[in-house]
Design a protein around this motif. Sequence first.
Motif, short mmCIF file in Angstrom:
data_model
loop_
_atom_site.label_atom_id
_atom_site.label_comp_id
_atom_site.label_asym_id
_atom_site.label_seq_id
_atom_site.Cartn_x
_atom_site.Cartn_y
_atom_site.Cartn_z
N ALA A 145 41.20 38.93 39.65
CA ALA A 145 39.75 38.79 39.83
C ALA A 145 39.07 39.57 38.71
CB ALA A 145 39.31 39.31 41.20
N SER A 146 37.77 39.39 38.57
CA SER A 146 37.03 40.17 37.57
C SER A 146 36.82 41.60 38.09
CB SER A 146 35.68 39.52 37.30
OG SER A 146 34.83 39.68 38.44
N PRO A 147 36.68 42.56 37.19
CA PRO A 147 36.41 43.93 37.64
C PRO A 147 35.17 44.03 38.53
CG PRO A 147 36.99 43.92 35.32
CD PRO A 147 36.83 42.48 35.72
N GLY A 148 34.11 43.28 38.19
CA GLY A 148 32.91 43.31 39.01
C GLY A 148 33.14 42.78 40.40
N PHE A 149 33.96 41.73 40.51
CA PHE A 149 34.27 41.17 41.82
C PHE A 149 35.02 42.20 42.68
CE2 PHE A 149 36.92 38.87 44.84
CZ PHE A 149 36.09 37.86 45.31
N VAL A 150 35.99 42.88 42.07
CA VAL A 150 36.76 43.89 42.80
C VAL A 150 35.84 45.02 43.27
CG1 VAL A 150 38.58 45.62 42.59
CG2 VAL A 150 38.91 43.34 41.62
N GLN A 201 40.98 29.61 36.45
CA GLN A 201 40.99 30.88 35.74
C GLN A 201 39.58 31.32 35.38
OE1 GLN A 201 43.65 30.93 32.39
NE2 GLN A 201 42.80 32.80 31.54
N GLN A 202 38.74 30.36 34.96
CA GLN A 202 37.36 30.70 34.62
C GLN A 202 36.59 31.20 35.84
OE1 GLN A 202 35.68 30.76 31.82
NE2 GLN A 202 36.74 29.48 30.32
N GLY A 203 36.86 30.59 37.00
CA GLY A 203 36.20 31.03 38.21
C GLY A 203 36.51 32.48 38.54
N ALA A 204 37.77 32.87 38.34
CA ALA A 204 38.14 34.28 38.56
C ALA A 204 37.49 35.17 37.51
CB ALA A 204 39.65 34.42 38.53
N ARG A 205 37.51 34.73 36.25
CA ARG A 205 36.98 35.55 35.16
C ARG A 205 35.48 35.82 35.33
NH1 ARG A 205 37.89 32.31 30.73
NH2 ARG A 205 39.99 33.13 30.45
N LEU A 242 33.49 34.46 40.43
CA LEU A 242 33.22 33.55 41.53
C LEU A 242 34.07 33.88 42.74
CD1 LEU A 242 31.92 30.89 42.63
CD2 LEU A 242 33.86 29.67 41.59
N ALA A 243 35.34 34.20 42.52
CA ALA A 243 36.29 34.44 43.60
C ALA A 243 37.55 35.04 43.00
CB ALA A 243 36.60 33.14 44.34
N TRP A 244 38.50 35.36 43.86
CA TRP A 244 39.81 35.79 43.38
C TRP A 244 40.81 34.67 43.59
CZ3 TRP A 244 44.41 36.16 46.14
CH2 TRP A 244 44.32 36.03 47.52
N GLY A 245 41.91 34.72 42.86
CA GLY A 245 42.93 33.69 43.03
C GLY A 245 44.20 34.06 42.31
N LEU A 246 45.27 33.34 42.60
CA LEU A 246 46.56 33.56 41.95
C LEU A 246 46.65 32.66 40.72
CD1 LEU A 246 48.29 33.95 45.27
CD2 LEU A 246 49.07 35.32 43.34
N ASN A 247 46.63 33.31 39.56
CA ASN A 247 46.72 32.59 38.29
C ASN A 247 48.09 32.80 37.66
OD1 ASN A 247 44.11 31.29 37.38
ND2 ASN A 247 43.35 33.30 38.07
N PRO A 248 48.59 31.79 36.91
CA PRO A 248 49.87 31.98 36.22
C PRO A 248 49.80 33.13 35.22
CG PRO A 248 49.21 29.67 36.19
CD PRO A 248 48.03 30.46 36.67
#
Length: 309
Positions: free
Chosen positions: A169-174, A230-234, A237-243
């Motif tokens: 996730a992005s630092p701001g999201f965390v 990946q862009q959504g996490a960056r 928007l949300a967190w997710g499992l990215n490769p």
Amino acid sequence: MPLDPAQLATLAAILRRGSFDRAAAELGVTQSAVSQRLRALEEQVGMVLVQRGPPATGTQAGARLAQHAEQLALLESRALHQIGQVERPGGQVSVAVNADSLATWFPEALARAQDSAPGLQFNLRVDDEGHSADWLREGRVMAAITATATPLRGCDAIFLGRMRYLATASPGFVARYFPVGLTPEAMARAPVLLFDAKDRLQDRWVDAHVAPTDLPPPPRHVMPSSEAFQQGARHGLAWGLNPELSVRADLASGALVELRPDTPVDVALYWQVSRLMRPGLAPLTDSLRQVALARLLPAEAPRTTAPAP
């Protein structure tokens, strides 16, 4: 009564090109000839094979027969090459592949395969690795990248390697959603990314690394694109499992952070290929094994391995 090869090739061209006029141009015949060949084939088998569209699409029977036609063409091209009648074997190769492989290591393998067999043309179907085997099981593709280890009937299953996923996730999201850590209550509030309705990877990570919970599910954003995921996490928007293959640069720059370091989920990938088609697909199989060896993780058991859904 045997099926007419020209009629089968015409059916395959219609479904591949999506229209009668483009199929006619590909085959070098008139549109009237395309219609007549299809009509004759439908009369012989006693069922509709093409939904006229636009675009023209195959019925279940039509798609199966078109796949049969392309398999015959590929095998015939290889046989003619082996006896010196054609310089470059080729044909249409239909493969089911998971989106994350397609967005990371798979195109390199396709390019290598075409280097050794320039006549190959690839027609890809994208589905979750836990479900891509269905395309092969139903006879709609010649091979598939899948999480299914047990060989399907009439197929070989070749282990390729493990694709590693990281909860990011992005630092701001965390900072916004997990100010005191990854508690079950915080996970129930934090929006999560899903690739599609079949995606259970995030749920399995929460169960393994936070805690199973009876709390209501969190808000969920369906993002059926690896790049958009990946862009959504960056962008928070949300967190997710990215490769891991696709987020290394973001992790190094700090654009993304892991929710909990050292908690990967590894998905074992297999190349399931029809034994009938394996000779014709040998250049692709060889290139897949070479690229997977370089890009994916080896067979050693990971801490957390995601089973096929």
